[in-house]
Scaffold this motif. Structure first.
Motif, PDB file in Angstrom:
ATOM      1  N   VAL A 217       0.840  -1.042   0.160  1.00  0.00           N
ATOM      2  CA  VAL A 217       0.081   0.119  -0.003  1.00  0.00           C
ATOM      3  C   VAL A 217       0.811   1.127   0.020  1.00  0.00           C
ATOM      4  O   VAL A 217       0.404   2.147  -0.271  1.00  0.00           O
ATOM      5  CB  VAL A 217      -0.946  -0.028   1.161  1.00  0.00           C
ATOM      6  CG1 VAL A 217      -1.846  -1.132   1.277  1.00  0.00           C
ATOM      7  CG2 VAL A 217      -0.289   0.135   2.509  1.00  0.00           C
ATOM      8  N   ARG A 218       2.054   0.902   0.094  1.00  0.00           N
ATOM      9  CA  ARG A 218       3.040   2.325   0.087  1.00  0.00           C
ATOM     10  C   ARG A 218       3.593   2.313  -1.423  1.00  0.00           C
ATOM     11  O   ARG A 218       4.186   3.603  -1.530  1.00  0.00           O
ATOM     12  CB  ARG A 218       4.226   2.285   1.012  1.00  0.00           C
ATOM     13  CG  ARG A 218       3.869   2.000   2.440  1.00  0.00           C
ATOM     14  CD  ARG A 218       5.007   2.008   3.492  1.00  0.00           C
ATOM     15  NE  ARG A 218       4.877   1.904   4.665  1.00  0.00           N
ATOM     16  CZ  ARG A 218       5.619   1.469   5.895  1.00  0.00           C
ATOM     17  NH1 ARG A 218       6.845   1.019   5.305  1.00  0.00           N
ATOM     18  NH2 ARG A 218       5.217   1.715   6.963  1.00  0.00           N
ATOM     19  N   ASP A 219       3.408   1.361  -2.097  1.00  0.00           N
ATOM     20  CA  ASP A 219       3.572   1.596  -3.702  1.00  0.00           C
ATOM     21  C   ASP A 219       2.427   2.452  -4.521  1.00  0.00           C
ATOM     22  O   ASP A 219       1.523   1.715  -4.831  1.00  0.00           O
ATOM     23  CB  ASP A 219       3.499   0.093  -4.301  1.00  0.00           C
ATOM     24  CG  ASP A 219       4.129   0.157  -5.663  1.00  0.00           C
ATOM     25  OD1 ASP A 219       3.843   1.124  -6.404  1.00  0.00           O
ATOM     26  OD2 ASP A 219       4.786  -0.792  -5.985  1.00  0.00           O
ATOM     27  N   GLU A 220       2.678   3.565  -4.558  1.00  0.00           N
ATOM     28  CA  GLU A 220       1.631   4.393  -5.383  1.00  0.00           C
ATOM     29  C   GLU A 220       1.217   4.004  -6.725  1.00  0.00           C
ATOM     30  O   GLU A 220      -0.124   3.956  -6.743  1.00  0.00           O
ATOM     31  CB  GLU A 220       2.197   5.897  -5.463  1.00  0.00           C
ATOM     32  CG  GLU A 220       2.305   6.606  -4.053  1.00  0.00           C
ATOM     33  CD  GLU A 220       2.606   7.921  -4.228  1.00  0.00           C
ATOM     34  OE1 GLU A 220       2.800   8.515  -5.357  1.00  0.00           O
ATOM     35  OE2 GLU A 220       2.980   8.523  -3.043  1.00  0.00           O
ATOM     36  N   ASN A 221       2.066   3.459  -7.454  1.00  0.00           N
ATOM     37  CA  ASN A 221       1.925   3.112  -8.756  1.00  0.00           C
ATOM     38  C   ASN A 221       0.740   1.720  -8.682  1.00  0.00           C
ATOM     39  O   ASN A 221      -0.287   1.540  -9.203  1.00  0.00           O
ATOM     40  CB  ASN A 221       2.852   2.640  -9.545  1.00  0.00           C
ATOM     41  CG  ASN A 221       3.728   3.679  -9.773  1.00  0.00           C
ATOM     42  OD1 ASN A 221       2.909   4.767 -10.163  1.00  0.00           O
ATOM     43  ND2 ASN A 221       5.086   3.730 -10.167  1.00  0.00           N
ATOM     44  N   ARG A 222       1.063   0.881  -7.623  1.00  0.00           N
ATOM     45  CA  ARG A 222       0.280  -0.392  -7.512  1.00  0.00           C
ATOM     46  C   ARG A 222      -1.050   0.114  -7.036  1.00  0.00           C
ATOM     47  O   ARG A 222      -1.945  -0.413  -7.563  1.00  0.00           O
ATOM     48  CB  ARG A 222       0.904  -1.161  -6.423  1.00  0.00           C
ATOM     49  CG  ARG A 222       0.112  -2.509  -6.053  1.00  0.00           C
ATOM     50  CD  ARG A 222       0.626  -3.216  -4.963  1.00  0.00           C
ATOM     51  NE  ARG A 222       1.710  -3.971  -5.308  1.00  0.00           N
ATOM     52  CZ  ARG A 222       2.013  -5.072  -5.795  1.00  0.00           C
ATOM     53  NH1 ARG A 222       0.659  -5.842  -6.181  1.00  0.00           N
ATOM     54  NH2 ARG A 222       2.846  -5.541  -5.949  1.00  0.00           N
ATOM     55  N   MET A 223      -1.159   1.118  -6.080  1.00  0.00           N
ATOM     56  CA  MET A 223      -2.459   1.259  -5.723  1.00  0.00           C
ATOM     57  C   MET A 223      -3.292   2.136  -6.629  1.00  0.00           C
ATOM     58  O   MET A 223      -4.612   2.120  -6.583  1.00  0.00           O
ATOM     59  CB  MET A 223      -2.457   2.260  -4.310  1.00  0.00           C
ATOM     60  CG  MET A 223      -1.825   1.310  -3.094  1.00  0.00           C
ATOM     61  SD  MET A 223      -2.578  -0.051  -2.902  1.00  0.00           S
ATOM     62  CE  MET A 223      -4.150   0.180  -2.563  1.00  0.00           C
ATOM     63  N   LYS A 224      -2.721   2.900  -7.451  1.00  0.00           N
ATOM     64  CA  LYS A 224      -3.312   3.281  -8.662  1.00  0.00           C
ATOM     65  C   LYS A 224      -4.159   2.428  -9.517  1.00  0.00           C
ATOM     66  O   LYS A 224      -5.203   2.594  -9.858  1.00  0.00           O
ATOM     67  CB  LYS A 224      -2.634   4.064  -9.552  1.00  0.00           C
ATOM     68  CG  LYS A 224      -2.179   5.735  -8.773  1.00  0.00           C
ATOM     69  CD  LYS A 224      -1.117   6.324  -9.645  1.00  0.00           C
ATOM     70  CE  LYS A 224      -0.627   7.715  -9.219  1.00  0.00           C
ATOM     71  NZ  LYS A 224       0.177   8.561  -9.841  1.00  0.00           N
ATOM     72  N   THR A 225      -3.210   1.289  -9.794  1.00  0.00           N
ATOM     73  CA  THR A 225      -3.882   0.141 -10.623  1.00  0.00           C
ATOM     74  C   THR A 225      -5.324  -0.444  -9.622  1.00  0.00           C
ATOM     75  O   THR A 225      -6.056  -0.730 -10.171  1.00  0.00           O
ATOM     76  CB  THR A 225      -2.788  -0.852 -10.796  1.00  0.00           C
ATOM     77  OG1 THR A 225      -1.667  -0.200 -11.702  1.00  0.00           O
ATOM     78  CG2 THR A 225      -3.369  -2.083 -11.555  1.00  0.00           C
ATOM     79  N   VAL A 226      -4.872  -0.597  -8.244  1.00  0.00           N
ATOM     80  CA  VAL A 226      -5.862  -1.052  -7.529  1.00  0.00           C
ATOM     81  C   VAL A 226      -7.155  -0.262  -7.641  1.00  0.00           C
ATOM     82  O   VAL A 226      -8.311  -0.733  -7.631  1.00  0.00           O
ATOM     83  CB  VAL A 226      -5.357  -1.419  -6.040  1.00  0.00           C
ATOM     84  CG1 VAL A 226      -6.816  -1.719  -5.065  1.00  0.00           C
ATOM     85  CG2 VAL A 226      -4.197  -2.623  -5.961  1.00  0.00           C
ATOM     86  N   SER A 227      -6.830   0.927  -7.607  1.00  0.00           N
ATOM     87  CA  SER A 227      -7.998   1.864  -7.574  1.00  0.00           C
ATOM     88  C   SER A 227      -8.949   1.619  -8.854  1.00  0.00           C
ATOM     89  O   SER A 227     -10.023   1.718  -9.035  1.00  0.00           O
ATOM     90  CB  SER A 227      -7.620   3.349  -7.263  1.00  0.00           C
ATOM     91  OG  SER A 227      -8.755   4.074  -7.336  1.00  0.00           O
ATOM     92  N   LYS A 228      -8.151   1.532  -9.880  1.00  0.00           N
ATOM     93  CA  LYS A 228      -8.983   1.492 -11.379  1.00  0.00           C
ATOM     94  C   LYS A 228      -9.480   0.150 -11.367  1.00  0.00           C
ATOM     95  O   LYS A 228     -10.560   0.281 -11.943  1.00  0.00           O
ATOM     96  CB  LYS A 228      -7.800   1.708 -12.314  1.00  0.00           C
ATOM     97  CG  LYS A 228      -7.153   3.106 -12.686  1.00  0.00           C
ATOM     98  CD  LYS A 228      -6.029   3.170 -13.633  1.00  0.00           C
ATOM     99  CE  LYS A 228      -5.464   4.606 -13.603  1.00  0.00           C
ATOM    100  NZ  LYS A 228      -4.462   4.538 -14.586  1.00  0.00           N
TER     101      LYS A 228
END
Length: 286
Positions: A217-228
């Motif tokens: 959850v500290r990985d901003e790029n990963r969490m952007k993908t999760v949000s999408k």
């Protein structure tokens, strides 16, 4: 605007216990089939009832976190299957002799059998068994993962985890046990975690995270993908995506006992009482 907002609050064990007992928010934890370490055992047996513990059963037999191909004990580990035999095959396909009854069983049956014999306040449920209770949401999440090129693994007839063939249909989803099909990826699991909370009427999920989850959850790029993925799955279900708070609480500080696994907990007869530790942080002290 991203629909998912991540929080990583600091909490004491007492504050977490009060939150669970309030029964106002959905609290989940995902762990792996196999040997449950002290912090997992504290969640299962020490925290108040109300934590939805999902036992991830899409792992291979020699998974690094829970070592399901062995029984871990301070007095001596028991080998259930060789590393070579367990590698690359999902746990439900890896069979071994259960040392407690001499029967041929799968690795998940051996480890879960011990949990059945413990007095647990929060009894884990196999993740895919839990997920398949929501077929429409699961189908939408897999479709969203397909659209965003997130699907990467599938299960063959022999239990081997192999690369997903993008020419294949996504109608067959791996649902645990000795089945085949495409596997929901990590990012999809995280998005599905929140999607299920929304289906239950909550716009906030508290997830008790281990060392890997805290990093994810500290990985901003990963969490952007999760949000999408979360947003797209909502749309595929015909719903308007709402903002969701993903509150990930570091749970590594819950390791307040010395037992190595549920097997050793059963052998020692230890009772987990978190009350003396209520002022302690749920996470690791820095």
């Amino acid at each position: 605007m991203e629909k998912v907002k991540v929080e990583t609050p600091d909490m004491t064990i007492g504050e977490l216990s009060d939150t669970i007992e309030s029964n106002t928010l959905i609290v989940r934890r995902s762990t792996h089939v196999g040997n449950q370490p002290p912090n997992e055992l504290a969640i299962m047996a020490g925290l108040p009832p109300g934590v939805e513990v999902l036992m991830v059963d899409t792992i291979q037999g020699n998974d690094n976190y829970s070592s399901p191909h062995r029984i871990l004990r301070k007095t001596g580990n028991i080998s259930l299957a060789s590393n070579k035999k367990a590698s690359g095959r999902v746990v439900a396909y890896c069979e071994a002799v259960n040392p407690y009854n001499g029967e041929q069983e799968t690795l998940d049956e051996i480890h879960n059998g011990t949990l059945d014999r413990l007095d647990l306040k929060n009894r884990p449920i196999a993740m895919m068994k839990y997920f398949k209770q929501y077929p429409d949401a699961l189908g939408a999440m897999i479709a969203a993962c397909m659209e965003m090129d997130e699907l990467n693994r599938m299960i063959r007839e022999d239990g081997k985890i192999v690369a997903f063939d993008h020419s294949q249909s996504i109608d067959d989803i791996y649902l645990g046990g000795k089945t085949t099909g495409v596997m929901i990826p990590l990012n999809g699991m995280m998005a599905f975690d929140m999607l299920l909370s929304q289906e239950k009427g909550s716009d906030k999920t508290i997830h008790l995270g281990g060392p890997n989850m805290v990093e994810y959850v500290r990985d901003e790029n990963r969490m952007k993908t999760v949000s999408k993925l979360f947003e797209r799955a909502c749309i595929l279900m015909g719903e308007t995506p709402r903002k969701h708070i993903y509150s990930v609480v570091d749970s590594r500080g819950l390791a307040v006992i010395e037992e190595m696994s549920q097997h050793e907990l059963l052998e020692t007869g230890t009772v987990i009482d978190l009350r003396p530790y209520h002022s302690k942080s749920t996470g690791l002290e820095t």
